[in-house]
Enzyme design. Structure first.
Site, PDB file in Angstrom:
ATOM      1  N   MET A   8      41.478  32.730  31.877  1.00 22.39           N
ATOM      2  CA  MET A   8      40.796  31.793  32.764  1.00 22.39           C
ATOM      3  C   MET A   8      41.785  30.878  33.470  1.00 22.39           C
ATOM      4  O   MET A   8      42.500  30.087  32.852  1.00 22.39           O
ATOM      5  CB  MET A   8      39.786  30.980  31.963  1.00 22.39           C
ATOM      6  N   GLU A   9      41.807  30.991  34.818  1.00 21.49           N
ATOM      7  CA  GLU A   9      42.760  30.229  35.618  1.00 21.49           C
ATOM      8  C   GLU A   9      42.542  28.731  35.437  1.00 21.49           C
ATOM      9  O   GLU A   9      41.423  28.241  35.445  1.00 21.49           O
ATOM     10  CB  GLU A   9      42.615  30.581  37.105  1.00 21.49           C
ATOM     11  N   CYS A  98      37.832  37.645  39.628  1.00 20.51           N
ATOM     12  CA  CYS A  98      37.880  36.219  39.953  1.00 20.51           C
ATOM     13  C   CYS A  98      36.893  35.900  41.073  1.00 20.51           C
ATOM     14  O   CYS A  98      36.935  36.510  42.144  1.00 20.51           O
ATOM     15  CB  CYS A  98      39.287  35.811  40.378  1.00 20.51           C
ATOM     16  N   LYS A 139      39.891  44.155  34.765  1.00 19.10           N
ATOM     17  CA  LYS A 139      38.752  43.274  34.516  1.00 19.10           C
ATOM     18  C   LYS A 139      37.938  43.182  35.799  1.00 19.10           C
ATOM     19  O   LYS A 139      38.493  42.936  36.876  1.00 19.10           O
ATOM     20  CB  LYS A 139      39.221  41.883  34.083  1.00 19.10           C
ATOM     21  N   ARG A 224      34.863  30.968  27.833  1.00 22.29           N
ATOM     22  CA  ARG A 224      34.460  29.576  27.616  1.00 22.29           C
ATOM     23  C   ARG A 224      33.885  29.353  26.221  1.00 22.29           C
ATOM     24  O   ARG A 224      34.045  28.280  25.640  1.00 22.29           O
ATOM     25  CB  ARG A 224      33.445  29.163  28.680  1.00 22.29           C
TER      26      ARG A 224
END
Length: 319
Positions: A8-9, A98, A139, A224
């Site tokens: 996760m950026e 993304c 992904k 998350r």
């Protein structure tokens, strides 16, 4: 079963990877995406996003780190993937998921799901340019604005050479809006022969059980949910073995928060470090009432020595 930590950026940097992989339950993790636009990047760019490359491409707890690339030029992606392999990457991951507008505008991430032929060309070229023993993975999301292309895109990736595919079970337009459509993971797995990882909305062990049932997946990527509940992967591994582990307590988590803060102070600017800590605390509030209290106290604090005291760290240790 494999469980991976999502790339996760702006959230899962080397500091977060170090802390979360220490808790246990993870088989591998991934760098934040390294953007490839118009040139062969210098080695320093790979080290910036994956400093673990200098230590055997593993976190301090021994979890392997894959290097993720993002871009749309097959040849350039192949050249940069080859360099990443020379620098020690044990696997190359390609980002087609993304949802960020700025990324999509520059032909990166989920927008490429509109071009299955390009997905295939990218995988084929990266596979050709890298050593055969180093896996190339991908992904993806279910599509840009509709899941209608998900099966075509997944097939393009697999036939291009992807050895694993992680499916974030939402479209780009859906972003992170619940629910994740886990049933589509099952549909993807029906059309490709490579392992398909389920990703999206796994916040608890019960969520994992439902995801496993609906998706039929054997492998999972946590994002998350793991940042908000750092022992989630460990609990899932135990649950798969029929063992129920107690939740990590705040007193057990606090030393990790303190170490996270010390690393942030050491590596980031005085202006950046407080924001990184607050970002993680805000996500921990989903699981820990104590995080709510700490976040409220720290919300407007920017002075490092004050944060040291509030987090319970001696300033001499942070210097």
């Amino acid at each position: 079963m494999q469980i991976a930590l999502a790339p996760m950026e702006g959230l899962v940097d080397d500091i977060m990877r170090d802390v979360l992989t220490r808790v246990g339950g993870l088989d591998w993790c991934v760098t934040e995406f390294i953007r490839v636009n118009d040139r062969l990047l210098p080695p320093s760019q790979f080290i910036k996003f994956g400093p673990e490359l200098q230590h055997g491409a593993k976190t301090a707890s021994g979890v392997p780190l894959r290097v993720q690339l993002l871009g749309s030029d097959p040849v350039l992606l192949g050249e940069n993937a080859a360099l990443a392999c020379e620098l020690g990457a044990p696997a190359i991951d390609l980002n087609f998921g993304c949802p960020a507008k700025t990324v999509n505008k520059s032909r990166g991430g989920a927008v490429l799901l509109k071009e299955p032929e390009l997905l295939h060309a990218i995988l084929r070229e990266v596979r050709r340019a890298t050593p055969a023993h180093i896996p190339v993975t991908a992904k993806m999301r279910l599509g840009f604005d509709s899941p209608d292309v998900a099966l075509v895109c997944a097939t393009a990736l697999a036939e291009g050479g992807a050895e694993q595919i992680v499916v974030h079970a939402r479209t780009k337009v859906e972003g992170y809006k619940p629910p994740a459509h886990w049933e589509w993971v099952a549909k993807v797995q029906e059309v490709v022969k490579v392992p398909v990882f389920a990703n999206g909305d796994i916040w608890t062990v019960d969520d994992w059980r439902r995801c496993r049932e609906v998706s039929g997946a054997k492998d999972f990527m946590l994002g998350r949910g793991l940042v908000s509940r750092p022992d989630l992967a460990r609990q899932i591994v135990a649950a798969a073995q029929g063992i129920e582990l107690p939740d990590m307590t705040w007193s057990q988590l606090l030393p990790l928060i303190q170490d996270f803060w010390l690393q942030a102070v050491a590596q980031l600017t005085p202006r950046q470090a407080p924001g990184r800590l607050k970002q993680w605390l805000a996500m921990l509030t989903r699981t820990y009432p104590e995080a709510v209290a700490m976040f409220d106290v720290l919300r407007r604090e920017t002075e490092l020595t004050h944060i040291d005291r509030l987090v319970g760290v001696e300033r001499s240790a942070a210097a």
